[in-house]
Design an enzyme around this catalytic site. Structure first.
Site, PDB file in Angstrom:
ATOM      1  N   HIS A   1      49.609  62.399  53.808  1.00 26.08           N
ATOM      2  CA  HIS A   1      49.939  63.470  55.678  1.00 26.08           C
ATOM      3  C   HIS A   1      49.192  64.032  56.298  1.00 26.08           C
ATOM      4  O   HIS A   1      48.043  64.314  55.721  1.00 26.08           O
ATOM      5  CB  HIS A   1      50.999  64.875  54.069  1.00 26.08           C
ATOM      6  CG  HIS A   1      51.667  64.069  52.898  1.00 26.08           C
ATOM      7  ND1 HIS A   1      51.000  63.638  51.428  1.00 26.08           N
ATOM      8  CD2 HIS A   1      52.934  63.975  53.553  1.00 26.08           C
ATOM      9  CE1 HIS A   1      52.524  63.425  50.767  1.00 26.08           C
ATOM     10  NE2 HIS A   1      54.028  63.488  51.866  1.00 26.08           N
TER      11      HIS A   1
ATOM     12  N   HIS B   1      46.441  71.662  53.712  1.00 27.53           N
ATOM     13  CA  HIS B   1      47.473  72.092  54.388  1.00 27.53           C
ATOM     14  C   HIS B   1      47.354  73.440  54.541  1.00 27.53           C
ATOM     15  O   HIS B   1      48.820  74.010  55.418  1.00 27.53           O
ATOM     16  CB  HIS B   1      49.638  71.494  53.230  1.00 27.53           C
ATOM     17  CG  HIS B   1      49.143  69.832  53.450  1.00 27.53           C
ATOM     18  ND1 HIS B   1      49.859  68.928  54.712  1.00 27.53           N
ATOM     19  CD2 HIS B   1      49.713  69.248  52.185  1.00 27.53           C
ATOM     20  CE1 HIS B   1      50.059  68.002  54.020  1.00 27.53           C
ATOM     21  NE2 HIS B   1      50.351  67.645  53.137  1.00 27.53           N
TER      22      HIS B   1
ATOM     23  N   ASP C   1      44.228  61.056  53.569  1.00 31.08           N
ATOM     24  CA  ASP C   1      45.525  61.440  53.275  1.00 31.08           C
ATOM     25  C   ASP C   1      46.751  60.643  53.376  1.00 31.08           C
ATOM     26  O   ASP C   1      47.095  60.802  55.260  1.00 31.08           O
ATOM     27  CB  ASP C   1      45.651  62.770  52.397  1.00 31.08           C
ATOM     28  CG  ASP C   1      46.969  62.954  51.815  1.00 31.08           C
ATOM     29  OD1 ASP C   1      46.704  63.325  50.901  1.00 31.08           O
ATOM     30  OD2 ASP C   1      48.108  63.293  51.926  1.00 31.08           O
TER      31      ASP C   1
ATOM     32  N   ASP D   1      47.664  58.949  48.407  1.00 34.70           N
ATOM     33  CA  ASP D   1      48.735  58.746  48.434  1.00 34.70           C
ATOM     34  C   ASP D   1      49.424  57.805  49.426  1.00 34.70           C
ATOM     35  O   ASP D   1      50.562  57.276  49.719  1.00 34.70           O
ATOM     36  CB  ASP D   1      50.263  59.569  48.995  1.00 34.70           C
ATOM     37  CG  ASP D   1      49.220  60.734  49.885  1.00 34.70           C
ATOM     38  OD1 ASP D   1      47.773  60.573  50.129  1.00 34.70           O
ATOM     39  OD2 ASP D   1      49.528  62.093  49.596  1.00 34.70           O
TER      40      ASP D   1
HETATM   41  C1  SP5 Z   1      48.251  67.188  49.265  1.00 31.02           C
HETATM   42  C2  SP5 Z   1      49.652  66.869  49.908  1.00 31.02           C
HETATM   43  O1  SP5 Z   1      49.499  65.384  49.984  1.00 31.02           O
HETATM   44  N1  SP5 Z   1      50.694  67.467  49.829  1.00 31.02           N
HETATM   45  C3  SP5 Z   1      52.045  66.777  50.166  1.00 31.02           C
HETATM   46  C4  SP5 Z   1      53.279  67.608  50.374  1.00 31.02           C
HETATM   47  C5  SP5 Z   1      54.596  66.981  50.696  1.00 31.02           C
HETATM   48  N2  SP5 Z   1      54.857  67.658  49.530  1.00 31.02           N
HETATM   49  C6  SP5 Z   1      56.839  67.649  50.605  1.00 31.02           C
HETATM   50  C7  SP5 Z   1      57.602  66.612  49.687  1.00 31.02           C
HETATM   51  C8  SP5 Z   1      58.921  66.100  49.947  1.00 31.02           C
HETATM   52  C9  SP5 Z   1      58.765  64.817  48.533  1.00 31.02           C
HETATM   53  N3  SP5 Z   1      59.813  63.648  49.111  1.00 31.02           N
HETATM   54  C10 SP5 Z   1      60.424  63.478  47.187  1.00 31.02           C
HETATM   55  C11 SP5 Z   1      61.295  62.553  48.085  1.00 31.02           C
HETATM   56  C12 SP5 Z   1      61.485  61.541  46.366  1.00 31.02           C
HETATM   57  N4  SP5 Z   1      61.658  60.448  47.010  1.00 31.02           N
HETATM   58 ZN    ZN Z   2      49.594  63.470  50.986  1.00 33.80          ZN
END
Ligand code: SP5
Ligand code: ZN
Length: 348
Positions: free
Chosen positions: A201, A163, A199, A288
Site C-alpha cells: 500500500h 499510513h 509495502d 503484503d
Molecule cells: C500497514 C498496512 O498494510 N495497512 C493496510 C491497510 C489496509 N486497509 C484496508 C483493508 C481492506 C481490506 N480488504 C479485505 C479484502 C478481503 N478479501
Molecule cells: Zn500494506
C-alpha cells in the site's frame, strides 16, 4: 542484523475492522510480529534487543502535539463516554471532509476521533498508545544504532506506521515509525535520508510528512491507488511541493504485478535514491506484496524476498528496516527474515 523488538506490541489488539458494511476479524494482529520474532530466533539472524529507555523528543518533530495529546488519552476518553466501551474497540463515526473546519478542536471525543483519522478500519484499543509509543522507541533506537556504526538494524514493531500522517491515524497505523527513524537520522547529522517504502500500500503518511522537504527523499512502490488502498494518494504525478519538489517519487504498479516487473521498479527506485546521494536509508518493510496476502494483489513468492534483500544491500547504505504490513500471517516471518538475511549476505 540487530533487531529492536517492541515487546509491548500485543497491547495493541484490535478485534474487528469495518469492511464493506460488516465488522470482520482484524488482519493486523499480534501474531504477525510473533511469527517474525520466532523466525529471527530460529535462523539466528543476530542480537534481539528491546530499548530500555529512549529520548522521545523526535516524535513531536514528526507528529503534531495536539494529535499526540489526543492519542495518549484516547482510550480513557472512549471509556469515559460509556463504561461498556471498555469491552469495545474505539472507531470514528464522523469525519471533517472538505468544507468543514479542522482548526477547531471539538470538546466531543467522537468528533476529535474523526478529525484525527481517515478510515474505519483502524481500531484503537486499550493498549494502542503504549504499543505505538514503545514501537516508536524501537525505530528511534534502530536509527541511533545505525548512526553509531551498525550496517543495518530492524525495528520489529506493530502497529505499523506508514499510513499515519503528522496528525492522523489510519490504515492500521498510529505513529509513523519510518518517518520517526528518518527524522532521528537527520537530527543526528545525516544531511540527506532516503525512505524506500515497499509495502503493498502507498505510504501516504510518510509522503505527506516529508512532501515539502528536500532533505528526505521518499520513494514508494505500491499497488496502483486507482484500485488499491489508500486510493486518494500515491499517484506518479505526486513529486513533492515547494522546497520538496522533485523529492517524492511514486511507482504505482497494477494489481497482479509479479516479481520480475516489481524488481524492475525496485531497480528504478534504487537508481533514483543513488542519484540523491543519501547518508542513510530507511526501508518501510511491508510483506503484503506476497502472493498469499489476503488483502493485497501482487504475486511475490517467498524466495523473491531474498533477492530484494540482496538488491537493497547493493545500495551500500546504512539501513534501518521498519516492519509495516504483511497479513499472510503464517508466512510473514519467513518473508521478512528472507529480506533481512538476503541483505546481510549481500552486505557481506
Ligand atoms: C500497514 C498496512 O498494510 N495497512 C493496510 C491497510 C489496509 N486497509 C484496508 C483493508 C481492506 C481490506 N480488504 C479485505 C479484502 C478481503 N478479501
Ligand atoms: Zn500494506
Amino acid at each position: 542484523m540487530l533487531t529492536l523488538y517492541n515487546d509491548r506490541h500485543a497491547l495493541h489488539h484490535g478485534q474487528r475492522e469495518m469492511f464493506r458494511g460488516e465488522m470482520v476479524p482484524c488482519f493486523e494482529i499480534p501474531a504477525r510480529a510473533d511469527f517474525v520474532l520466532a523466525e529471527l530466533k530460529r535462523r539466528g539472524l543476530g542480537a534481539i534487543e528491546t530499548p530500555a529507555a529512549f529520548d522521545d523528543a523526535v516524535i513531536a518533530r514528526v507528529h503534531a502535539p495536539r494529535y499526540l495529546d489526543f492519542l495518549r488519552g484516547a482510550w480513557d476518553e472512549w471509556v469515559a463516554l460509556d463504561p461498556a466501551n471498555a469491552q469495545r474497540d474505539a472507531f470514528p463515526s464522523y469525519w471533517p471532509i472538505r468544507t468543514f473546519r479542522s482548526d477547531v478542536l471539538p470538546a466531543s471525543f467522537p468528533a476529535r476521533m474523526g478529525l484525527f483519522s481517515y478510515d474505519a478500519g483502524s481500531p484503537l484499543t486499550s493498549g494502542t498508545w503504549a504499543a505505538a509509543y514503545a514501537g516508536a522507541g524501537c525505530a528511534i533506537v534502530a536509527a541511533q544504532r545505525v548512526l553509531a556504526g551498525e550496517r543495518a538494524a530492524f525495528a520489529l514493531t506493530r502497529p505499523p506506521g506508514h499510513h499515519a500522517g503528522a496528525d492522523f491515524f489510519g490504515g492500521y497505523c498510529f505513529l509513523n515509525n519510518a518517518a520517526i527513524a528518518a527524522q532521528t537520522l537527520r537530527d543526528a547529522g545525516a544531511a540527506r535520508v532516503a525512505v524506500l517504502d515497499i509495502d503493498y500500500h502507498h505510504g501516504n503518511g510518510t509522503q505527506a510528512i516529508f512532501y515539502e522537504r528536500a532533505d528526505v527523499l521518499v520513494t514508494s512502490l505500491h499497488g496502483d491507488p486507482h484500485t488499491e488502498y489508500p486510493y486518494y494518494l500515491g499517484y506518479a504525478d505526486e513529486q513533492g511541493a515547494g522546497a520538496g519538489k522533485g523529492f517524492n517519487r511514486n511507482l504505482p504498479l497494477p494489481r497482479g504485478t509479479g516479481f520480475e516487473a516489481w524488481r524492475a521498479a525496485l531497480t528504478d527506485a534504487l537508481a533514483g535514491i543513488a542519484a540523491f546521494r543519501p547518508d542513510a536509508l530507511v526501508v518501510s518493510l511491508g510483506l503484503d506484496t506476497f502472493a498469499g496476502d489476503p488483502i493485497a494483489g501482487f504475486t511475490l513468492q517467498s524466495d523473491d524476498y531474498l533477492r530484494i534483500g540482496e538488491d537493497l544491500a547493493r545500495a551500500g547504505l546504512p539501513t534501518v528496516f521498519v516492519f509495516e504490513g504483511g497479513y499472510a500471517v503464517a508466512e510473514v516471518g519467513v518473508n521478512a527474515v528472507n529480506v533481512l538475511e538476503g541483505f546481510a549476505e549481500g552486505a557481506g
